[in-house]
Scaffold this active site. Structure first.
Site, PDB file in Angstrom:
ATOM      1  N   ASN A  39      -1.433   1.613   6.014  1.00  0.00           N
ATOM      2  CA  ASN A  39      -0.530   0.584   5.483  1.00  0.00           C
ATOM      3  C   ASN A  39      -0.202  -0.356   6.641  1.00  0.00           C
ATOM      4  O   ASN A  39       0.078   0.120   7.746  1.00  0.00           O
ATOM      5  CB  ASN A  39       0.797   1.191   5.005  1.00  0.00           C
ATOM      6  CG  ASN A  39       0.650   1.969   3.726  1.00  0.00           C
ATOM      7  OD1 ASN A  39      -0.448   2.069   3.175  1.00  0.00           O
ATOM      8  ND2 ASN A  39       1.760   2.525   3.259  1.00  0.00           N
ATOM      9  N   GLY A  40      -0.184  -1.654   6.409  1.00  0.00           N
ATOM     10  CA  GLY A  40       0.170  -2.592   7.483  1.00  0.00           C
ATOM     11  C   GLY A  40      -1.025  -3.436   7.882  1.00  0.00           C
ATOM     12  O   GLY A  40      -2.003  -3.569   7.133  1.00  0.00           O
ATOM     13  N   CYS A  54       0.819  -1.214   0.000  1.00  0.00           N
ATOM     14  CA  CYS A  54       0.000   0.000   0.000  1.00  0.00           C
ATOM     15  C   CYS A  54       0.855   1.268   0.000  1.00  0.00           C
ATOM     16  O   CYS A  54       2.005   1.261   0.428  1.00  0.00           O
ATOM     17  CB  CYS A  54      -0.867   0.014   1.247  1.00  0.00           C
ATOM     18  SG  CYS A  54      -1.783  -1.499   1.492  1.00  0.00           S
ATOM     19  N   GLU A  67      18.185 -17.253  -7.924  1.00  0.00           N
ATOM     20  CA  GLU A  67      17.812 -15.887  -8.285  1.00  0.00           C
ATOM     21  C   GLU A  67      17.316 -15.829  -9.740  1.00  0.00           C
ATOM     22  O   GLU A  67      16.339 -15.129 -10.036  1.00  0.00           O
ATOM     23  CB  GLU A  67      19.015 -14.954  -8.058  1.00  0.00           C
ATOM     24  CG  GLU A  67      18.815 -13.513  -8.466  1.00  0.00           C
ATOM     25  CD  GLU A  67      17.677 -12.784  -7.756  1.00  0.00           C
ATOM     26  OE1 GLU A  67      17.097 -13.336  -6.810  1.00  0.00           O
ATOM     27  OE2 GLU A  67      17.335 -11.671  -8.188  1.00  0.00           O
ATOM     28  N   LYS A 115      13.627 -14.470 -10.709  1.00  0.00           N
ATOM     29  CA  LYS A 115      13.395 -13.358 -11.643  1.00  0.00           C
ATOM     30  C   LYS A 115      12.395 -13.774 -12.713  1.00  0.00           C
ATOM     31  O   LYS A 115      11.476 -13.047 -13.025  1.00  0.00           O
ATOM     32  CB  LYS A 115      14.697 -12.919 -12.328  1.00  0.00           C
ATOM     33  CG  LYS A 115      15.643 -12.055 -11.536  1.00  0.00           C
ATOM     34  CD  LYS A 115      15.185 -10.659 -11.242  1.00  0.00           C
ATOM     35  CE  LYS A 115      14.394 -10.566  -9.968  1.00  0.00           C
ATOM     36  NZ  LYS A 115      15.064 -10.509  -8.717  1.00  0.00           N
ATOM     37  N   LYS A 162       6.584  -4.046  -4.054  1.00  0.00           N
ATOM     38  CA  LYS A 162       8.007  -3.716  -3.992  1.00  0.00           C
ATOM     39  C   LYS A 162       8.541  -3.855  -2.577  1.00  0.00           C
ATOM     40  O   LYS A 162       9.658  -4.277  -2.350  1.00  0.00           O
ATOM     41  CB  LYS A 162       8.217  -2.290  -4.518  1.00  0.00           C
ATOM     42  CG  LYS A 162       9.683  -1.832  -4.545  1.00  0.00           C
ATOM     43  CD  LYS A 162      10.482  -2.644  -5.548  1.00  0.00           C
ATOM     44  CE  LYS A 162      11.955  -2.296  -5.569  1.00  0.00           C
ATOM     45  NZ  LYS A 162      12.743  -3.342  -6.240  1.00  0.00           N
ATOM     46  N   HIS A 180      18.326 -35.946  -7.336  1.00  0.00           N
ATOM     47  CA  HIS A 180      17.563 -36.424  -6.178  1.00  0.00           C
ATOM     48  C   HIS A 180      16.070 -36.104  -6.301  1.00  0.00           C
ATOM     49  O   HIS A 180      15.359 -36.150  -5.300  1.00  0.00           O
ATOM     50  CB  HIS A 180      18.132 -35.811  -4.894  1.00  0.00           C
ATOM     51  CG  HIS A 180      19.540 -36.234  -4.640  1.00  0.00           C
ATOM     52  ND1 HIS A 180      19.878 -37.511  -4.261  1.00  0.00           N
ATOM     53  CD2 HIS A 180      20.706 -35.558  -4.757  1.00  0.00           C
ATOM     54  CE1 HIS A 180      21.193 -37.608  -4.130  1.00  0.00           C
ATOM     55  NE2 HIS A 180      21.726 -36.425  -4.437  1.00  0.00           N
ATOM     56  N   TRP A 186      -3.002  -2.665  -1.424  1.00  0.00           N
ATOM     57  CA  TRP A 186      -2.602  -4.012  -1.844  1.00  0.00           C
ATOM     58  C   TRP A 186      -3.262  -4.942  -0.838  1.00  0.00           C
ATOM     59  O   TRP A 186      -2.937  -4.909   0.349  1.00  0.00           O
ATOM     60  CB  TRP A 186      -1.081  -4.124  -1.796  1.00  0.00           C
ATOM     61  CG  TRP A 186      -0.522  -5.410  -2.301  1.00  0.00           C
ATOM     62  CD1 TRP A 186      -0.451  -5.815  -3.604  1.00  0.00           C
ATOM     63  CD2 TRP A 186       0.078  -6.444  -1.529  1.00  0.00           C
ATOM     64  NE1 TRP A 186       0.154  -7.043  -3.678  1.00  0.00           N
ATOM     65  CE2 TRP A 186       0.488  -7.450  -2.419  1.00  0.00           C
ATOM     66  CE3 TRP A 186       0.315  -6.625  -0.164  1.00  0.00           C
ATOM     67  CZ2 TRP A 186       1.113  -8.610  -1.994  1.00  0.00           C
ATOM     68  CZ3 TRP A 186       0.932  -7.784   0.265  1.00  0.00           C
ATOM     69  CH2 TRP A 186       1.331  -8.761  -0.651  1.00  0.00           C
ATOM     70  N   ARG A 232       5.053   0.197  -6.137  1.00  0.00           N
ATOM     71  CA  ARG A 232       4.964  -0.665  -4.963  1.00  0.00           C
ATOM     72  C   ARG A 232       3.944  -1.792  -5.173  1.00  0.00           C
ATOM     73  O   ARG A 232       3.926  -2.748  -4.409  1.00  0.00           O
ATOM     74  CB  ARG A 232       4.558   0.169  -3.738  1.00  0.00           C
ATOM     75  CG  ARG A 232       5.646   1.124  -3.292  1.00  0.00           C
ATOM     76  CD  ARG A 232       5.122   2.102  -2.280  1.00  0.00           C
ATOM     77  NE  ARG A 232       4.581   1.472  -1.094  1.00  0.00           N
ATOM     78  CZ  ARG A 232       5.266   1.105  -0.033  1.00  0.00           C
ATOM     79  NH1 ARG A 232       6.566   1.305  -0.007  1.00  0.00           N
ATOM     80  NH2 ARG A 232       4.693   0.552   0.995  1.00  0.00           N
ATOM     81  N   GLU A 292       8.805 -14.226 -11.294  1.00  0.00           N
ATOM     82  CA  GLU A 292       8.207 -12.958 -10.861  1.00  0.00           C
ATOM     83  C   GLU A 292       7.637 -12.155 -12.029  1.00  0.00           C
ATOM     84  O   GLU A 292       6.551 -11.617 -11.926  1.00  0.00           O
ATOM     85  CB  GLU A 292       9.281 -12.061 -10.225  1.00  0.00           C
ATOM     86  CG  GLU A 292       9.598 -12.368  -8.797  1.00  0.00           C
ATOM     87  CD  GLU A 292      10.511 -11.305  -8.222  1.00  0.00           C
ATOM     88  OE1 GLU A 292      11.645 -11.177  -8.712  1.00  0.00           O
ATOM     89  OE2 GLU A 292      10.087 -10.606  -7.293  1.00  0.00           O
TER      90      GLU A 292
HETATM   91  O1  M6R Z   1      13.293  -4.855   0.254  1.00  0.00           O
HETATM   92  P1  M6R Z   1      13.863  -6.241   0.472  1.00  0.00           P
HETATM   93  O2  M6R Z   1      15.163  -6.453  -0.199  1.00  0.00           O
HETATM   94  O3  M6R Z   1      13.909  -6.607   1.923  1.00  0.00           O
HETATM   95  O4  M6R Z   1      12.791  -7.208  -0.208  1.00  0.00           O
HETATM   96  C1  M6R Z   1      12.882  -8.587  -0.063  1.00  0.00           C
HETATM   97  C2  M6R Z   1      12.020  -9.295  -1.095  1.00  0.00           C
HETATM   98  O5  M6R Z   1      10.669  -8.976  -0.903  1.00  0.00           O
HETATM   99  C3  M6R Z   1      12.417  -8.934  -2.526  1.00  0.00           C
HETATM  100  O6  M6R Z   1      13.766  -9.218  -2.776  1.00  0.00           O
HETATM  101  C4  M6R Z   1      11.547  -9.678  -3.541  1.00  0.00           C
HETATM  102  O7  M6R Z   1      11.852 -11.040  -3.543  1.00  0.00           O
HETATM  103  C5  M6R Z   1      11.744  -9.037  -4.903  1.00  0.00           C
HETATM  104  N1  M6R Z   1      10.492  -8.959  -5.580  1.00  0.00           N
HETATM  105  C6  M6R Z   1      12.741  -9.729  -5.735  1.00  0.00           C
HETATM  106  O8  M6R Z   1      12.793  -9.313  -7.038  1.00  0.00           O
END
Ligand code: M6R
Length: 606
Positions: free
Chosen positions: A98-99, A2, A479, A483, A601, A502, A74, A27, A486
């Site tokens: 927010n929260g 949010c 990673e 990516k 974000k 395995h 959100w 965000r 996501e």
């Molecule tokens: O702000 P942060 O680095 O603590 O965020 C952690 C994760 O939420 C963040 O890395 C998330 O996995 C991203 N969307 C990765 O691209």
């Protein structure tokens, strides 16, 4: 996640609030709304979907006033819908939040029993009810908000306004960020959950602390604590350039940020690599006492932590672990005064990482935050901070902050090694040379983009991918898979290559491409055997490797050869083709790469 924007001042409030919300779109959100104090009283307009939907409604039904709240939501409590969108109103009180209020259900049950009616499924509406009833006895809006928040548990940033106090805006935070911007004209204030919303209007800001309540009136700002004590909070001049938060000619923020990596790395090294060697800002930390390191993070930051852990073991010969913060915080971890807890976070606000950091600190650990967002909660709570200096990262998928987190972790590993006399000056000089050369290698690997785009087009229809790597390339595989999933929503798994036999090997067939990340060292011959097992199942193979690794590609494989680099920075270089691959697969599949569905974000809830 949010976003909050509030405005009080001489300009028409709605355009300022909408512009602020626009700057927070990165965000992630599913609905938006505004509350405006108009001549005819408090008016609220809300819409599901993107901000443009709200703007259409506001065009059809313009609202004018000089005091307003705006929110992008959100969904956490209750599905995305107009009724659940913020602001929420009870009587003449409007709130945005927010929260999460953890005890909202109990309070709601009590209030409902007393005859109150709720219109939404949200936890936030409880606050509107509480403020509305507290206003009957409180001496002002700030006191009503304080009394209400004292009844609520959880993490929050809130902004509140009331018809009965047309010249007051109140903001409060605990566990989620809130910033007050001081406008350029007298009597102008902007409240926001994140800096980008403020930058078009002001650079003078006050970062509120946890437990702060800010009462904003045309005469100024009064900050008090939850017990009502007045406190002074410093005004900070923010130097961040708002233009750098724009796309700068790139089609998407994600692509811009991938291409910014050479500059971002140089910025992270500026002032830290001097002619005499490494200048590490240990500050309050007593690194001599450290006998163990725990690195905390989530998502991409956790992947960076896994590589950092290996560097610390290798260079400083210290036991080190990389911990998923959301697991660590609920374990009963062994932590002592000789533990160094490093939190890695782009935002510095991720709820799980923040709580894990607090837990480590409560148990006596020394704490270091490796964070990108200036002024964020982690930077203020950790004993010491190493800023990533990557510049604003707007794309939801983290790219340049992964790289800069790694640079900072390598600096920390070197410093620990130096202090423990595990790294001879000649070894230190070798790593410094690698780091200094990193921006040049990054430039070279970025030049492979058109080749990588062709690869992405060739494979964009696959529905599953397996990413494999060994040693420091195992987290790179994780990673790469993260990516891709996501931004393209394609199922992808990252695995240490030796684990494939395995279980995951059972999935492989002609429709299941395997991305193998390889380099000199990192058990190259063993990964080669794993690849033979893949080819035997007829799965398409994509090799991303340096020259030594490239020699192991078979004739039918796809191959991207990256420049040869020093061993330590190789995981950084090999991550870049994976970022570009994910980006181009997603773009060619028509996905919204900067704001992927369901993602935020900054994840400030559990
Ligand atoms: O702000 P942060 O680095 O603590 O965020 C952690 C994760 O939420 C963040 O890395 C998330 O996995 C991203 N969307 C990765 O691209």
């Amino acid at each position: 996640m949010c976003g909050i924007v509030g405005y009080m001042g001489p300009r028409p409030a709605v355009p300022v609030v909408i512009e602020g919300l626009r700057r927070l779109q990165y965000r992630g959100y599913d609905s938006a709304g505004v509350a405006v104090h108009t001549d005819g009283g408090l008016c609220i307009v809300r819409a599901t979907g993107k901000l443009i939907e709200l703007e259409k409604k506001l065009d059809a039904e313009p609202l004018s006033g000089h005091l307003a709240l705006g929110h992008t939501r959100w969904a956490t409590h209750g599905r995305p819908s107009e009724t659940n969108a913020h602001p929420h109103r009870t009587g003449g009180v409007a709130v945005i939040h927010n929260g999460i209020f953890e005890n909202a259900e109990q309070i709601k049950a009590r209030l409902t029993g007393n005859g109150s009616r709720f219109h939404s499924e949200t936890d936030t509406e409880v606050l509107a009810h509480l403020v509305h009833s507290s206003l009957r006895t409180a001496k002002n809006l700030a006191e009503a908000v304080r009394k209400s928040l004292q009844k609520l548990k959880g993490s929050y940033a809130v902004a509140v306004m009331s018809e009965s106090t047309p010249g007051t805006l109140v903001g409060a935070r605990s566990g989620a960020p809130l910033i007050v911007g001081i406008g350029e004209v007298p009597g102008e204030y902007i409240l926001a959950s994140d800096l980008p919303a403020l930058l078009p209007f002001t650079r003078r800001v006050i970062f509120l602390d946890d437990g702060d309540i800010a009462e904003i009136t045309p005469k100024g700002i009064t900050v008090t604590t939850m017990d009502g004590k007045k406190v002074r909070r410093a005004v900070t001049q923010v130097e961040m350039d708002p233009v750098s938060a724009e796309k700068g000619g790139y089609k998407h923020f994600m692509l811009k940020e991938i291409h910014e990596q050479p500059v971002a790395v140089s910025d992270a090294l500026t002032g830290r690599l001097t002619a005499r060697g490494l200048s590490f800002p240990a500050g309050k930390l007593d690194l001599q006492k450290i006998d163990r390191v725990i690195i905390l993070g989530c998502g991409t930051s956790w992947h960076a932590a896994q590589i950092g852990r290996q560097w610390i073991e290798q260079l400083a010969r210290l036991p080190a672990s990389a911990e998923v913060a959301s697991e660590f915080r609920y374990r009963d971890p062994v932590v002592s005064k000789s533990t160094l807890a490093i939190a890695v976070s782009q935002s510095g606000e991720t709820a799980d990482t923040l709580q894990a950091l607090r837990l480590a600190s409560e148990r006596g650990a020394q704490t270091l935050a490796i964070v990108n967002a200036l002024g964020s909660t982690m930077t203020r709570e950790a004993d010491e901070t190493l800023l990533m200096h990557a510049g604003p990262e707007i794309g939801v998928a983290s790219t340049k902050c992964f790289t800069n987190a790694l640079v900072c972790l390598l600096l920390a590993a070197m410093e620990l090694a130096r202090i423990r006399r595990k790294l001879a000056p000649v070894g230190q000089q070798r790593i410094l040379r690698e780091l200094k050369h990193l921006p040049v290698w990054l430039e070279k690997v970025l030049r492979l983009e058109s080749e990588i785009e062709k690869l992405a087009i060739r494979h964009r229809e696959a529905r599953n991918f397996l990413f494999l790597g060994r040693g420091d390339l195992a987290p790179v595989a994780l990673e790469g898979a993260l990516k891709l999933k996501e931004v393209s929503y394609i199922h992808a798994e990252g695995y240490p290559a030796g684990e494939m036999k395995h279980g995951p090997i059972a999935m492989l067939d002609r429709s299941f491409p395997v991305v193998s990340i390889m380099r000199k060292g990192a058990q190259l011959d063993k990964t080669a055997s794993n690849l033979a097992e893949v080819r035997a199942r007829e799965a398409p193979v994509i090799v991303i490797a340096d020259r030594a690794g490239a020699k192991l590609a078979a004739s039918g494989d796809d191959l991207i050869t990256v420049p040869d680099t020093g061993d330590l920075v190789a995981p950084i270089i090999l991550s870049v083709p994976l970022q570009l691959f994910a980006y181009h697969v997603a773009v060619h599949n028509g996905c919204d790469v900067d704001q992927p569905r369901n993602l935020a974000k900054s994840v400030t809830v559990e």
